[in-house]
Design an enzyme around this catalytic site. Structure first.
Site, PDB file in Angstrom:
ATOM      1  N   LYS A   1      17.805   3.528 -16.027  1.00 13.53           N
ATOM      2  CA  LYS A   1      17.906   2.101 -16.366  1.00 13.53           C
ATOM      3  C   LYS A   1      18.932   1.858 -17.472  1.00 13.53           C
ATOM      4  O   LYS A   1      18.827   2.409 -18.556  1.00 13.53           O
ATOM      5  CB  LYS A   1      16.533   1.585 -16.809  1.00 13.53           C
ATOM      6  CG  LYS A   1      16.575   0.161 -17.340  1.00 13.53           C
ATOM      7  CD  LYS A   1      15.197  -0.368 -17.589  1.00 13.53           C
ATOM      8  CE  LYS A   1      15.098  -0.960 -18.972  1.00 13.53           C
ATOM      9  NZ  LYS A   1      13.750  -1.447 -19.265  1.00 13.53           N
TER      10      LYS A   1
ATOM     11  N   SER B   1      15.509  -3.905 -16.001  1.00 11.16           N
ATOM     12  CA  SER B   1      14.124  -3.480 -15.748  1.00 11.16           C
ATOM     13  C   SER B   1      13.661  -3.850 -14.344  1.00 11.16           C
ATOM     14  O   SER B   1      14.081  -4.868 -13.799  1.00 11.16           O
ATOM     15  CB  SER B   1      13.172  -4.136 -16.754  1.00 11.16           C
ATOM     16  OG  SER B   1      13.532  -3.787 -18.056  1.00 11.16           O
TER      17      SER B   1
ATOM     18  N   ASP C   1      10.776   4.664 -21.223  1.00  7.67           N
ATOM     19  CA  ASP C   1      10.752   3.205 -21.287  1.00  7.67           C
ATOM     20  C   ASP C   1       9.340   2.705 -21.614  1.00  7.67           C
ATOM     21  O   ASP C   1       8.394   3.012 -20.879  1.00  7.67           O
ATOM     22  CB  ASP C   1      11.209   2.655 -19.932  1.00  7.67           C
ATOM     23  CG  ASP C   1      11.612   1.194 -20.023  1.00  7.67           C
ATOM     24  OD1 ASP C   1      11.187   0.517 -20.976  1.00  7.67           O
ATOM     25  OD2 ASP C   1      12.350   0.737 -19.133  1.00  7.67           O
ATOM     26  N   ASP C   2       9.209   1.960 -22.693  1.00  2.56           N
ATOM     27  CA  ASP C   2       7.909   1.395 -23.100  1.00  2.56           C
ATOM     28  C   ASP C   2       6.840   2.476 -23.276  1.00  2.56           C
ATOM     29  O   ASP C   2       5.660   2.232 -23.052  1.00  2.56           O
ATOM     30  CB  ASP C   2       7.398   0.356 -22.082  1.00  2.56           C
ATOM     31  CG  ASP C   2       8.224  -0.927 -22.075  1.00  2.56           C
ATOM     32  OD1 ASP C   2       9.229  -0.993 -22.805  1.00  2.56           O
ATOM     33  OD2 ASP C   2       7.864  -1.850 -21.334  1.00  2.56           O
TER      34      ASP C   2
ATOM     35  N   ASP D   1      12.313   3.910 -25.880  1.00  4.01           N
ATOM     36  CA  ASP D   1      13.078   2.734 -26.345  1.00  4.01           C
ATOM     37  C   ASP D   1      12.294   1.805 -27.266  1.00  4.01           C
ATOM     38  O   ASP D   1      12.857   1.166 -28.141  1.00  4.01           O
ATOM     39  CB  ASP D   1      13.646   1.941 -25.160  1.00  4.01           C
ATOM     40  CG  ASP D   1      12.571   1.330 -24.274  1.00  4.01           C
ATOM     41  OD1 ASP D   1      11.397   1.760 -24.338  1.00  4.01           O
ATOM     42  OD2 ASP D   1      12.903   0.415 -23.495  1.00  4.01           O
ATOM     43  N   ASN D   2      10.990   1.711 -27.044  1.00  2.00           N
ATOM     44  CA  ASN D   2      10.157   0.827 -27.885  1.00  2.00           C
ATOM     45  C   ASN D   2       8.697   1.120 -27.585  1.00  2.00           C
ATOM     46  O   ASN D   2       8.378   1.914 -26.699  1.00  2.00           O
ATOM     47  CB  ASN D   2      10.484  -0.659 -27.663  1.00  2.00           C
ATOM     48  CG  ASN D   2      10.509  -1.066 -26.204  1.00  2.00           C
ATOM     49  OD1 ASN D   2      11.551  -1.368 -25.636  1.00  2.00           O
ATOM     50  ND2 ASN D   2       9.335  -1.049 -25.556  1.00  2.00           N
TER      51      ASN D   2
ATOM     52  N   ARG E   1      18.434  -0.030 -26.635  1.00  2.00           N
ATOM     53  CA  ARG E   1      19.387   0.820 -25.912  1.00  2.00           C
ATOM     54  C   ARG E   1      20.792   0.709 -26.489  1.00  2.00           C
ATOM     55  O   ARG E   1      21.531   1.693 -26.593  1.00  2.00           O
ATOM     56  CB  ARG E   1      19.390   0.463 -24.426  1.00  2.00           C
ATOM     57  CG  ARG E   1      18.185   1.033 -23.724  1.00  2.00           C
ATOM     58  CD  ARG E   1      17.720   0.235 -22.522  1.00  2.00           C
ATOM     59  NE  ARG E   1      16.307   0.528 -22.333  1.00  2.00           N
ATOM     60  CZ  ARG E   1      15.832   1.497 -21.547  1.00  2.00           C
ATOM     61  NH1 ARG E   1      16.651   2.217 -20.810  1.00  2.00           N
ATOM     62  NH2 ARG E   1      14.550   1.730 -21.476  1.00  2.00           N
TER      63      ARG E   1
ATOM     64  N   CYS F   1      13.749  -3.583 -25.027  1.00  2.00           N
ATOM     65  CA  CYS F   1      14.711  -2.713 -24.321  1.00  2.00           C
ATOM     66  C   CYS F   1      16.180  -2.842 -24.679  1.00  2.00           C
ATOM     67  O   CYS F   1      16.800  -1.895 -25.140  1.00  2.00           O
ATOM     68  CB  CYS F   1      14.638  -2.983 -22.816  1.00  2.00           C
ATOM     69  SG  CYS F   1      13.149  -2.416 -22.055  1.00  2.00           S
TER      70      CYS F   1
ATOM     71  N   HIS G   1       7.888   1.873 -17.709  1.00  2.00           N
ATOM     72  CA  HIS G   1       7.903   0.411 -17.748  1.00  2.00           C
ATOM     73  C   HIS G   1       6.997  -0.129 -16.639  1.00  2.00           C
ATOM     74  O   HIS G   1       6.913   0.451 -15.563  1.00  2.00           O
ATOM     75  CB  HIS G   1       9.337  -0.086 -17.560  1.00  2.00           C
ATOM     76  CG  HIS G   1       9.554  -1.510 -17.946  1.00  2.00           C
ATOM     77  ND1 HIS G   1       9.076  -2.564 -17.207  1.00  2.00           N
ATOM     78  CD2 HIS G   1      10.201  -2.063 -19.003  1.00  2.00           C
ATOM     79  CE1 HIS G   1       9.419  -3.703 -17.794  1.00  2.00           C
ATOM     80  NE2 HIS G   1      10.109  -3.429 -18.892  1.00  2.00           N
TER      81      HIS G   1
ATOM     82  N   LYS H   1       4.784  -3.115 -28.251  1.00  2.09           N
ATOM     83  CA  LYS H   1       6.065  -3.726 -27.889  1.00  2.09           C
ATOM     84  C   LYS H   1       6.167  -5.168 -28.384  1.00  2.09           C
ATOM     85  O   LYS H   1       5.203  -5.923 -28.325  1.00  2.09           O
ATOM     86  CB  LYS H   1       6.203  -3.685 -26.359  1.00  2.09           C
ATOM     87  CG  LYS H   1       7.520  -4.233 -25.826  1.00  2.09           C
ATOM     88  CD  LYS H   1       7.665  -3.971 -24.336  1.00  2.09           C
ATOM     89  CE  LYS H   1       8.962  -4.574 -23.810  1.00  2.09           C
ATOM     90  NZ  LYS H   1       9.175  -4.278 -22.373  1.00  2.09           N
TER      91      LYS H   1
ATOM     92  N   HIS I   1      20.403  -1.619 -18.551  1.00  2.00           N
ATOM     93  CA  HIS I   1      19.966  -2.806 -19.311  1.00  2.00           C
ATOM     94  C   HIS I   1      20.897  -3.194 -20.459  1.00  2.00           C
ATOM     95  O   HIS I   1      20.450  -3.729 -21.486  1.00  2.00           O
ATOM     96  CB  HIS I   1      18.523  -2.643 -19.820  1.00  2.00           C
ATOM     97  CG  HIS I   1      17.763  -3.945 -19.739  1.00  2.00           C
ATOM     98  ND1 HIS I   1      16.419  -4.061 -19.999  1.00  2.00           N
ATOM     99  CD2 HIS I   1      18.201  -5.192 -19.429  1.00  2.00           C
ATOM    100  CE1 HIS I   1      16.053  -5.320 -19.843  1.00  2.00           C
ATOM    101  NE2 HIS I   1      17.118  -6.016 -19.496  1.00  2.00           N
TER     102      HIS I   1
END
Ligand SMILES: *[C@@H]1O[C@H](CO)[C@@H](O)[C@H](O)[C@H]1NC(C)=O
Ligand SMILES: *[C@@H]1O[C@H](CO)[C@@H](O)[C@H](O)[C@H]1NC(C)=O
Ligand SMILES: *[C@@H]1O[C@H](CO)[C@@H](O)[C@H](O)[C@H]1NC(C)=O
Ligand SMILES: *[C@@H]1O[C@H](CO)[C@@H](O)[C@H](O)[C@H]1NC(C)=O
Length: 516
Positions: A136, A163, A42-43, A294-295, A86, A82, A242, A315, A138
């Protein structure tokens, strides 16, 4: 797991036949159906792993995957945030088709990933796969918890619905020492819940024990599936890295990189546990493992956010740092270790997996390509383009940028609050929407940092064929694009926020229950 058998035992003749068919079918499939594990950070940025050049990250397990697997240099997620990212991963379709725009889902969001979208889990389940998700989600909660993973093809789920900064900071402290938020978390909403399937088992989440619980759940799932000789699909979508960063006692203070490094280390440790479980169960060589993020990194968190390495911004933006990600494919005996510069995307995972398990693609417009050529045959991939949608895609502005081969053209650029605080002002929220005609053009092979626009009056004539080609590819893509009804635009109803004690008052603060 093994729900088929359990159901059958208590049932009639018809079921016995179904059971036999399932058993025979499974026996026939056993040799050809690999286990599949998707590990999603995540991130996490392009420059965050040691194997992607970070000098102080402690990521020995991911580095080992990279050393013995195929490491991608040109791998893209489908969105710089996110929820849409996803959705695109699980459906093989741009977020615009499924309505996962603009932005992300909130605790009380009415929408979610529409149930009529086909996820990777829904492709695998009918083939006899056990399916589980950890981490997660989301992709929605909704009325009657309609949008949870258990309604999208996953037999079981342990994790959080969104998140962990989408809840008050005070439920996010860690021990020892207490890790403060160093910034803003969302106030006035329920504390973050932990769910098992569709039941809230803890609220607020106790962070120091969250990842150890995930690890146990994941390894139990793998071990049980292996014992039953049942192929499985595990989607491990880590809350790390994250913001705000947290870690268990074991990793807090252990990295050279501060709270971000500790969180990353805890995530990497989970990867190690998953790999060890595969090895212990002797199924390492029958399991396809894929890792990505994810990003891009949330640069506004400064040293507590991630790092995009040599890529521009992070991001929330359509610069490379927003959606180009570290990615590793691992399958001993099947995937030759190395590095690939072929273009590939999270959008390609569904078609790749469908081909791998020899099943039909869902009858919808997909945006992905089978990556088999890149993974198993060391040859050129099918993907030649990547389209970059902003956080808030619209039919009017359409894609902000197009990658075509080594070239990337920016039709629009804009900064984002998520990418504030870096020295490059193009990344910041204050860099408002700017249209470019002719588009800015970069050669990402010689200039991955997007520093040197190739288009000027002197070069215009020479570059015209390239710009025309990109324009043509863009127009063709746009013709294929049908925007689904916006799920996030359906709005928020505070009554829908997950609460372990629905009758309590006053909400949202009363939604607190001890761990079961
Ligand atoms: C799902 O249903 C909605 C509403 O009926 C429809 O617009 C959309 O095209 C459907 N999506 C798929 C993938 O079938
Ligand atoms: C939610 O569940 C309740 C009770 O079972 C039912 O009456 C209602 O129709 C459901 N709502 C939706 C949108 O599914
Ligand atoms: C997988 O590993 C097992 C145990 O090490 C071995 O017996 C088997 O031959 C291997 N299979 C393949 C396809 O390499
Ligand atoms: C070409 O030159 C004109 C006049 O100086 C300028 O306005 C324009 O922006 C230039 N175009 C490009 C693509 O650099």
């Amino acid at each position: 797991m093994n729900r088929y058998y359990r159901k059958c035992r208590n049932s009639n003749m018809h079921c016995v036949i179904v059971c036999l068919l399932v058993i025979v079918g499974r026996a026939l499939c056993l040799t050809t159906r690999p286990n599949i594990i998707l590990i999603f950070a995540d991130d996490l940025g392009y420059g965050d792993l040691a194997c992607y050049g970070h000098p102080t990250s402690g990521t020995p397990n991911l580095d080992k995957l990279a050393a013995h697997g195929l490491r991608f240099t040109d791998f893209y997620s489908a969105s710089p945030v996110c929820t849409p990212s996803r959705g695109a991963l699980l459906t093989g379709r741009y977020q615009t088709r499924s309505g996962l725009y603009p932005g992300v889902l909130y605790p009380g969001s009415k929408g979610g990933l529409p149930l009529n979208e086909t996820t990777i889990a829904e492709i695998l389940k009918p083939l006899g796969y056990a399916t589980a998700m950890v981490g997660k989600w989301h992709l929605g909660f909704g009325v009657n918890r309609t949008f949870l993973p258990v309604h999208q093809g996953f037999d079981t789920f342990l994790g959080v619905p969104y998140s962990h900064d989408q809840g008050p900071c005070q439920s996010l402290t860690c021990f020892p020492p207490d890790i403060k938020c160093y910034g803003m978390c969302d106030q006035g909403v329920v504390p973050l819940p932990l769910l098992l399937d569709d039941k809230i088992i803890q609220q607020p989440v106790y962070f120091p024990e969250l990842v150890p619980q995930y690890n146990k759940f994941a390894s139990d799932f793998i071990t049980l599936s292996a014992k039953h000789d049942q192929p499985f699909f595990l989607y491990y979508a880590s809350d790390h890295t994250h913001y705000p960063q947290f870690a268990s006692i074991k990793t807090t203070g252990k990295s050279l990189r501060g709270p971000f490094g500790d969180a990353l280390m805890e995530f990497d440790n989970s990867v190690g546990i998953i790999m060890k479980t595969l090895k212990d169960n002797n199924i390492l060589n029958n399991t396809f493992v894929f890792f990505t993020s994810d990003n891009g990194p949330e640069l506004m968190r400064m040293s507590r956010g991630g790092n995009a390495g040599l890529l521009k911004c992070g991001k929330g933006t359509t610069y490379e740092g927003g959606i180009r990600e570290p990615a590793i494919a691992y399958w001993p005996g099947k995937i030759q270790p190395g590095v690939t510069h072929e273009l590939a995307s999270t959008l390609d995972l569904l078609p790749t997996i469908a081909t791998l398990v020899k099943t039909k693609l869902p009858k919808v417009q997909l945006d992905g390509y089978d990556m088999g050529d890149i993974l198993f045959r060391q040859s050129m991939g099918k993907r030649k383009t990547m389209f970059y949608y902003p956080v808030d895609p619209s039919e009017k502005l359409s894609v902000f940028a197009v990658r075509y081969g080594k070239y990337k053209a920016h039709y629009f650029t804009r900064g984002a609050s998520h990418s504030d605080t870096t020295p490059d002002h193009d990344c910041h929220l204050s860099a408002f929407l700017k249209a470019h005609d002719p588009p800015l053009l970069f050669d990402l092979e010689s200039d991955p940092s997007e520093n040197y626009n190739l288009v000027n009056n002197a070069s215009m004539a020479e570059l015209k064929p390239v710009l025309d080609m990109i324009q043509q590819v863009k127009v063709e893509f746009e013709k294929s694009m049908v925007f689904g009804e916006s799920q996030i635009g359906k709005g928020i109803d505070p009554e829908l926020e997950p609460c372990c004690d629905p009758a309590c008052t006053p909400k949202p603060t009363c939604c607190q229950c001890s761990p079961l």
